[in-house]
Write a protein that holds these residues in place. Structure first.
Motif, PDB file in Angstrom:
ATOM      1  N   ALA A 169       0.834  -1.208   0.000  1.00  0.00           N
ATOM      2  CA  ALA A 169       0.000   0.000   0.000  1.00  0.00           C
ATOM      3  C   ALA A 169       0.869   1.258   0.000  1.00  0.00           C
ATOM      4  O   ALA A 169       0.602   2.207  -0.749  1.00  0.00           O
ATOM      5  CB  ALA A 169      -0.932  -0.004   1.206  1.00  0.00           C
ATOM      6  N   ARG A 170       1.899   1.252   0.824  1.00  0.00           N
ATOM      7  CA  ARG A 170       2.787   2.419   0.894  1.00  0.00           C
ATOM      8  C   ARG A 170       3.450   2.677  -0.453  1.00  0.00           C
ATOM      9  O   ARG A 170       3.484   3.815  -0.931  1.00  0.00           O
ATOM     10  CB  ARG A 170       3.843   2.203   1.981  1.00  0.00           C
ATOM     11  CG  ARG A 170       4.837   3.336   2.066  1.00  0.00           C
ATOM     12  CD  ARG A 170       5.879   3.091   3.127  1.00  0.00           C
ATOM     13  NE  ARG A 170       6.927   4.080   3.024  1.00  0.00           N
ATOM     14  CZ  ARG A 170       7.998   4.105   3.794  1.00  0.00           C
ATOM     15  NH1 ARG A 170       8.148   3.195   4.737  1.00  0.00           N
ATOM     16  NH2 ARG A 170       8.911   5.028   3.624  1.00  0.00           N
ATOM     17  N   ARG A 171       3.961   1.634  -1.084  1.00  0.00           N
ATOM     18  CA  ARG A 171       4.600   1.796  -2.396  1.00  0.00           C
ATOM     19  C   ARG A 171       3.607   2.338  -3.423  1.00  0.00           C
ATOM     20  O   ARG A 171       3.942   3.202  -4.234  1.00  0.00           O
ATOM     21  CB  ARG A 171       5.201   0.479  -2.870  1.00  0.00           C
ATOM     22  CG  ARG A 171       6.465   0.077  -2.145  1.00  0.00           C
ATOM     23  CD  ARG A 171       7.205  -1.076  -2.821  1.00  0.00           C
ATOM     24  NE  ARG A 171       6.364  -2.208  -3.159  1.00  0.00           N
ATOM     25  CZ  ARG A 171       6.136  -3.259  -2.365  1.00  0.00           C
ATOM     26  NH1 ARG A 171       6.667  -3.297  -1.158  1.00  0.00           N
ATOM     27  NH2 ARG A 171       5.374  -4.262  -2.786  1.00  0.00           N
ATOM     28  N   HIS A 172       2.376   1.837  -3.371  1.00  0.00           N
ATOM     29  CA  HIS A 172       1.347   2.306  -4.305  1.00  0.00           C
ATOM     30  C   HIS A 172       1.052   3.791  -4.087  1.00  0.00           C
ATOM     31  O   HIS A 172       0.967   4.564  -5.061  1.00  0.00           O
ATOM     32  CB  HIS A 172       0.075   1.472  -4.130  1.00  0.00           C
ATOM     33  CG  HIS A 172      -1.018   1.874  -5.051  1.00  0.00           C
ATOM     34  ND1 HIS A 172      -1.043   1.508  -6.384  1.00  0.00           N
ATOM     35  CD2 HIS A 172      -2.124   2.642  -4.856  1.00  0.00           C
ATOM     36  CE1 HIS A 172      -2.116   2.022  -6.956  1.00  0.00           C
ATOM     37  NE2 HIS A 172      -2.791   2.706  -6.052  1.00  0.00           N
ATOM     38  N   LEU A 173       0.893   4.193  -2.848  1.00  0.00           N
ATOM     39  CA  LEU A 173       0.595   5.598  -2.559  1.00  0.00           C
ATOM     40  C   LEU A 173       1.772   6.491  -2.929  1.00  0.00           C
ATOM     41  O   LEU A 173       1.583   7.572  -3.517  1.00  0.00           O
ATOM     42  CB  LEU A 173       0.213   5.767  -1.089  1.00  0.00           C
ATOM     43  CG  LEU A 173      -1.084   5.068  -0.662  1.00  0.00           C
ATOM     44  CD1 LEU A 173      -1.294   5.210   0.841  1.00  0.00           C
ATOM     45  CD2 LEU A 173      -2.279   5.589  -1.420  1.00  0.00           C
ATOM     46  N   GLU A 174       2.982   6.061  -2.615  1.00  0.00           N
ATOM     47  CA  GLU A 174       4.157   6.857  -2.969  1.00  0.00           C
ATOM     48  C   GLU A 174       4.304   6.963  -4.487  1.00  0.00           C
ATOM     49  O   GLU A 174       4.678   8.026  -5.006  1.00  0.00           O
ATOM     50  CB  GLU A 174       5.415   6.258  -2.348  1.00  0.00           C
ATOM     51  CG  GLU A 174       5.485   6.475  -0.846  1.00  0.00           C
ATOM     52  CD  GLU A 174       6.660   5.804  -0.172  1.00  0.00           C
ATOM     53  OE1 GLU A 174       7.083   6.302   0.886  1.00  0.00           O
ATOM     54  OE2 GLU A 174       7.157   4.767  -0.678  1.00  0.00           O
TER      55      GLU A 174
END
Length: 122
Positions: free
Chosen positions: A15-20
């Motif tokens: 999720a973090r990678r997607h948002l970043e």
């Protein structure tokens, strides 16, 4: 570390990678207070985003998105208030709650990620 905890961390990382990748910047991860936790606190332009990451291995009990019920929303709102009180530099910025729901992260099929912005606006 338990298998369940490892899957949860993998989901948060995804999720973090997607948002970043979509331009958000991490402010805090796994921020804890007495009555709750904020999975990801991100900055989207000038908006503070409290992102709840939900992972469901199976949809038998409902999918990841459906698992954010009224009780969970209340806990997240409380934790967000605590965050803004303890991190006052962010208190003057607009805020929103997003949900990143991840279903079927079993390795055989690619994970299905759904990012719902302003998830609590009804």
């Amino acid at each position: 570390m338990t298998e369940k905890r490892a899957r949860g961390q993998a989901a948060e990382s995804l999720a973090r990678r997607h948002l970043e990748a979509n331009g958000l910047r991490l402010l805090s991860q796994n921020w804890l207070c007495r009555r709750g936790e904020l999975d990801l606190v991100m900055l989207d332009g000038d908006t503070v985003v409290f992102a709840e990451v939900r992972y469901r291995r199976h949809a038998g009990w409902g999918g990841a998105l459906e698992s954010v019920d009224a009780r969970k929303r209340e806990k997240l709102a409380y934790a967000a208030q605590q965050f803004l009180q303890q991190e006052p530099r962010w208190a003057r910025y607009p805020c929103r709650f997003d949900v990143v729901a991840i279903d079927s992260m079993d390795g055989d099929t690619p994970p299905r990620l759904t990012w719902l912005k302003n998830a609590f606006d009804t």
